[in-house]
Design a protein around this motif. Structure first.
Motif, short mmCIF file in Angstrom:
data_model
loop_
_atom_site.label_atom_id
_atom_site.label_comp_id
_atom_site.label_asym_id
_atom_site.label_seq_id
_atom_site.Cartn_x
_atom_site.Cartn_y
_atom_site.Cartn_z
N VAL A 151 0.86 -1.18 0.00
CA VAL A 151 0.00 0.00 0.00
C VAL A 151 0.89 1.23 0.00
N ILE A 152 0.71 2.09 -0.99
CA ILE A 152 1.48 3.33 -1.09
C ILE A 152 0.54 4.47 -0.72
N ASN A 153 0.97 5.30 0.24
CA ASN A 153 0.10 6.32 0.80
C ASN A 153 0.83 7.67 0.86
N GLN A 154 0.11 8.73 0.52
CA GLN A 154 0.65 10.08 0.62
C GLN A 154 -0.36 10.95 1.36
N GLY A 155 0.05 11.50 2.49
CA GLY A 155 -0.79 12.45 3.19
C GLY A 155 -0.38 13.85 2.76
N ILE A 156 -1.35 14.67 2.43
CA ILE A 156 -1.04 16.02 1.93
C ILE A 156 -1.73 17.03 2.83
N GLY A 157 -1.01 17.50 3.85
CA GLY A 157 -1.58 18.44 4.80
C GLY A 157 -1.89 19.79 4.18
N ALA A 158 -1.11 20.19 3.18
CA ALA A 158 -1.31 21.49 2.53
C ALA A 158 -2.54 21.49 1.64
N ALA A 159 -3.17 20.32 1.46
CA ALA A 159 -4.35 20.23 0.60
C ALA A 159 -5.54 20.97 1.19
N VAL A 160 -5.52 21.27 2.48
CA VAL A 160 -6.60 22.03 3.11
C VAL A 160 -6.70 23.41 2.47
N ARG A 185 -12.52 20.08 7.32
CA ARG A 185 -13.93 19.72 7.34
C ARG A 185 -14.08 18.25 6.96
N LYS A 186 -15.17 17.68 7.38
CA LYS A 186 -15.44 16.27 7.08
C LYS A 186 -15.53 16.08 5.56
N GLN A 187 -14.97 14.98 5.06
CA GLN A 187 -14.98 14.59 3.65
C GLN A 187 -14.13 15.48 2.74
N MET A 188 -13.18 16.23 3.31
CA MET A 188 -12.25 16.99 2.47
C MET A 188 -11.15 16.05 2.01
N PRO A 189 -10.69 16.16 0.74
CA PRO A 189 -9.58 15.32 0.30
C PRO A 189 -8.28 15.74 1.00
N ILE A 190 -7.60 14.78 1.64
CA ILE A 190 -6.38 15.11 2.39
C ILE A 190 -5.20 14.20 2.03
N THR A 196 6.06 20.68 -8.56
CA THR A 196 5.80 21.96 -7.91
C THR A 196 6.06 21.85 -6.41
N LYS A 197 5.79 20.69 -5.83
CA LYS A 197 5.97 20.48 -4.39
C LYS A 197 6.42 19.04 -4.14
N ILE A 198 7.36 18.87 -3.21
CA ILE A 198 7.86 17.53 -2.89
C ILE A 198 7.06 16.95 -1.73
N PHE A 199 6.54 15.74 -1.94
CA PHE A 199 5.74 15.06 -0.92
C PHE A 199 6.49 13.85 -0.39
N GLY A 200 6.13 13.45 0.82
CA GLY A 200 6.64 12.21 1.39
C GLY A 200 5.71 11.06 1.01
N VAL A 201 6.24 9.85 1.05
CA VAL A 201 5.45 8.68 0.69
C VAL A 201 5.65 7.61 1.75
N GLU A 202 4.57 6.94 2.13
CA GLU A 202 4.66 5.79 3.01
C GLU A 202 4.35 4.54 2.21
N ILE A 203 5.23 3.55 2.31
CA ILE A 203 5.04 2.30 1.59
C ILE A 203 4.90 1.20 2.63
N THR A 204 3.73 0.56 2.68
CA THR A 204 3.47 -0.49 3.67
C THR A 204 3.47 -1.85 2.98
N PHE A 205 4.29 -2.76 3.52
CA PHE A 205 4.37 -4.13 3.02
C PHE A 205 3.53 -5.00 3.95
N ASP A 220 -5.01 24.27 -0.58
CA ASP A 220 -4.94 24.21 -2.04
C ASP A 220 -5.43 22.84 -2.54
N LYS A 221 -6.63 22.82 -3.10
CA LYS A 221 -7.26 21.57 -3.55
C LYS A 221 -6.54 20.91 -4.74
N LYS A 222 -5.84 21.72 -5.52
CA LYS A 222 -5.14 21.20 -6.70
C LYS A 222 -4.01 20.24 -6.32
N LEU A 223 -3.44 20.41 -5.12
CA LEU A 223 -2.33 19.57 -4.69
C LEU A 223 -2.72 18.09 -4.66
#
Length: 185
Positions: free
Chosen positions: A38-47, A83-88, A149-158, A49-52
């Protein structure tokens, strides 16, 4: 003849007999296997800027070779302007051949591209699963650095079928994940 990823062949021909000998399994069905990645990216700045989220979704889809889905917040948190149901964030689950292909690219190409790389930590979750945090998603060769445009971190779960961390460590070590410590206590 159909294409079979080389790590899948390695698992069947080398890893299964090796783990059966090491742990004394009586049946092939007892040998732990890699269930999914499972590859996961949390994007805190998405609150703000929705385009992120859309950009991250496209980039993660490119990295995984499979469509990534958006993750949404479960509840309101006023301190974070959430807010509830915001893409993050975004995530993708890889199984079977795509999982083995991604793992091979990760071990052979992506991890060696990390600056000052000395291996990965060997901290498991207690149930035989392992999560690897990568601080910059630009280590993947599928990403065009000029378009970032912006560098994100990635979590990879095995996720493995191993009963404990020792079995999971042995399995992932056999696949070729470069752990820092040569031997687990």
């Amino acid at each position: 003849m159909a294409y079979v990823p080389s790590l899948k062949t390695k698992y069947k021909e080398e890893i299964i007999p090796s783990l059966m000998k090491e742990f004394g399994y009586k049946s092939i069905m007892q040998v732990p296997k890699l269930e999914k990645i499972v590859i996961n990216q949390g994007i805190g700045a998405a609150v703000a800027d929705k385009k992120l989220v859309e950009v991250a979704q496209a980039e993660l889809s490119t990295i995984a070779g499979q469509h990534a889905v958006q993750t949404r917040s479960k509840k309101d948190i006023s301190n974070f302007k959430l807010r509830k149901q915001m893409p993050i964030g975004v995530r993708v689950t890889l199984r079977r051949d795509r999982m083995y292909e991604f793992l091979e690219r990760l071990i052979a190409v992506s991890l060696p591209r990390i600056r000052d790389f000395k291996g990965i930590n060997d901290k498991f979750d207690g149930q035989g699963n392992y999560t690897l945090g990568v601080q910059e998603h630009i280590i993947f060769p599928e990403i065009d650095i000029d378009k970032i445009t912006k560098i994100f971190g990635v979590e990879i779960t095995f996720v493995t079928t191993a009963q404990n961390d020792t079995e999971a460590y042995a399995l992932l070590k056999q696949f070729g994940l470069p752990f820092k410590n040569a031997k687990k206590n």
